[in-house]
Scaffold this active site. Sequence first.
Site, mmCIF file in Angstrom:
data_model
loop_
_atom_site.group_PDB
_atom_site.id
_atom_site.type_symbol
_atom_site.label_atom_id
_atom_site.label_comp_id
_atom_site.label_asym_id
_atom_site.label_seq_id
_atom_site.Cartn_x
_atom_site.Cartn_y
_atom_site.Cartn_z
ATOM 1 N N TYR A 1 0.824 -1.207 0.000
ATOM 2 C CA TYR A 1 0.000 0.000 0.000
ATOM 3 C C TYR A 1 0.861 1.262 0.000
ATOM 4 O O TYR A 1 1.856 1.368 0.711
ATOM 5 C CB TYR A 1 -0.886 -0.017 1.241
ATOM 6 C CG TYR A 1 -2.030 0.971 1.257
ATOM 7 C CD1 TYR A 1 -3.134 0.784 0.440
ATOM 8 C CD2 TYR A 1 -2.008 2.057 2.122
ATOM 9 C CE1 TYR A 1 -4.206 1.667 0.484
ATOM 10 C CE2 TYR A 1 -3.078 2.942 2.184
ATOM 11 C CZ TYR A 1 -4.178 2.741 1.344
ATOM 12 O OH TYR A 1 -5.233 3.615 1.382
ATOM 13 N N SER B 1 1.294 -7.764 1.960
ATOM 14 C CA SER B 1 0.288 -6.818 2.421
ATOM 15 C C SER B 1 -0.748 -6.573 1.313
ATOM 16 O O SER B 1 -1.453 -7.501 0.919
ATOM 17 C CB SER B 1 0.951 -5.530 2.896
ATOM 18 O OG SER B 1 0.037 -4.713 3.582
ATOM 19 N N GLN B 2 -0.860 -5.348 0.787
ATOM 20 C CA GLN B 2 -1.770 -5.131 -0.338
ATOM 21 C C GLN B 2 -1.397 -6.021 -1.512
ATOM 22 O O GLN B 2 -2.266 -6.563 -2.199
ATOM 23 C CB GLN B 2 -1.720 -3.667 -0.768
ATOM 24 C CG GLN B 2 -2.570 -3.353 -2.003
ATOM 25 C CD GLN B 2 -2.415 -1.915 -2.437
ATOM 26 O OE1 GLN B 2 -3.260 -1.079 -2.126
ATOM 27 N NE2 GLN B 2 -1.342 -1.618 -3.153
ATOM 28 N N ASP C 1 1.878 -8.360 14.182
ATOM 29 C CA ASP C 1 1.481 -7.492 13.078
ATOM 30 C C ASP C 1 0.181 -6.776 13.422
ATOM 31 O O ASP C 1 -0.891 -7.378 13.465
ATOM 32 C CB ASP C 1 1.299 -8.343 11.819
ATOM 33 C CG ASP C 1 1.074 -7.510 10.561
ATOM 34 O OD1 ASP C 1 0.838 -6.295 10.682
ATOM 35 O OD2 ASP C 1 1.133 -8.090 9.460
ATOM 36 N N HIS D 1 4.598 -6.407 10.683
ATOM 37 C CA HIS D 1 4.146 -6.360 9.301
ATOM 38 C C HIS D 1 5.269 -6.607 8.299
ATOM 39 O O HIS D 1 5.002 -6.833 7.129
ATOM 40 C CB HIS D 1 3.479 -5.011 9.025
ATOM 41 C CG HIS D 1 2.609 -5.012 7.798
ATOM 42 N ND1 HIS D 1 1.621 -5.946 7.594
ATOM 43 C CD2 HIS D 1 2.602 -4.205 6.697
ATOM 44 C CE1 HIS D 1 1.026 -5.712 6.442
ATOM 45 N NE2 HIS D 1 1.609 -4.669 5.873
#
Length: 321
Positions: free
Chosen positions: A91, A186-187, A272, A301
């Site tokens: 992101y 993540s994204q 996370d 994360h």
Amino acid sequence: MFIDLPLDELRRYRPPLPEPPGFDAFWHRTLTETHAHDLDARFTAVDAGMALLDTYDVEFAGFGGHRIRGWFLAPRGAEGPLPCVVQYLGYGGGRAHPHDWPLWPCAGLATLVMDARGQSGPDRPGDTPDPVGADHPGVPGKMTQGLLAPDTYYYRRLYTDAVRAVEAAGAHPMVDPARIVVSGRSQGGACALAVAGLVPEVAAALIDVPFLTDIRRALEVTEDGPYGELARYFAGERLDIDRALATLDHVDGLNFAARAQTPALFSTGLRDAVTPPSTGFAAYHHYAGPKEQQVWRFNGHEGGGGHQRTEQIRFVRELFG
């Protein structure tokens, strides 16, 4: 600190699917409309100063026929066709520079890095605009852009771009279309998971600390990272919450996981707060295909970082020999 359920409970955590009515029809219609546009994948050789890699500036037609940028890299002098890793981005950042992506070419594979439309950052500049405007007020970032209807939501466009990136990779003569792996953190992990559920032909998926999975649970246990955008939006737009949650169900990774059959390697960090570990475990438990999971007990994360890359190289080498 550990911000979620104890590990023994995480290993059992399997919430119900948040599947909205017409989920499959929605995505079938989306991809059918997208395939009405010619892919028109273009690879323009560039001199990136890397003597051992061939580098190309990439363009192809994504959602709505919009032009999506990317990079394509392959070992110089390699005899194709090669396996290819399609890389999706986290992101708030774009495709950055070619020298940021040597891992897979150094391992002997090709890689296509897909720019994230409308996203850029100081360390990860992007080059792809998003020509679709929001239909309502929102907060900074992409989480609330078009949120009040599945058809207008930002992630409908991004996931569709991700599907087209696989098609663009397969269009390069150096790539074996039967050996394409999707990958992201993540994204980017959300995109890889969505593509694994939408494109049964992909050979494998590398899904690190995935975002946008078990979204309703995430909103209950964290306000860090992009989920905080939703929390701030809901705090003001109190009457839109149920409508927005119905939209989010259309992009929730749990629904794609239940449809995916390709082999997958997941990672989860137990500290996370951006993508809470229970949401990653939920995606793993619902994933219908062959799967492995690496759990990093004292990481957040960033997940496993370089250690996870080592596991990914091992996973792909075992897959392709």
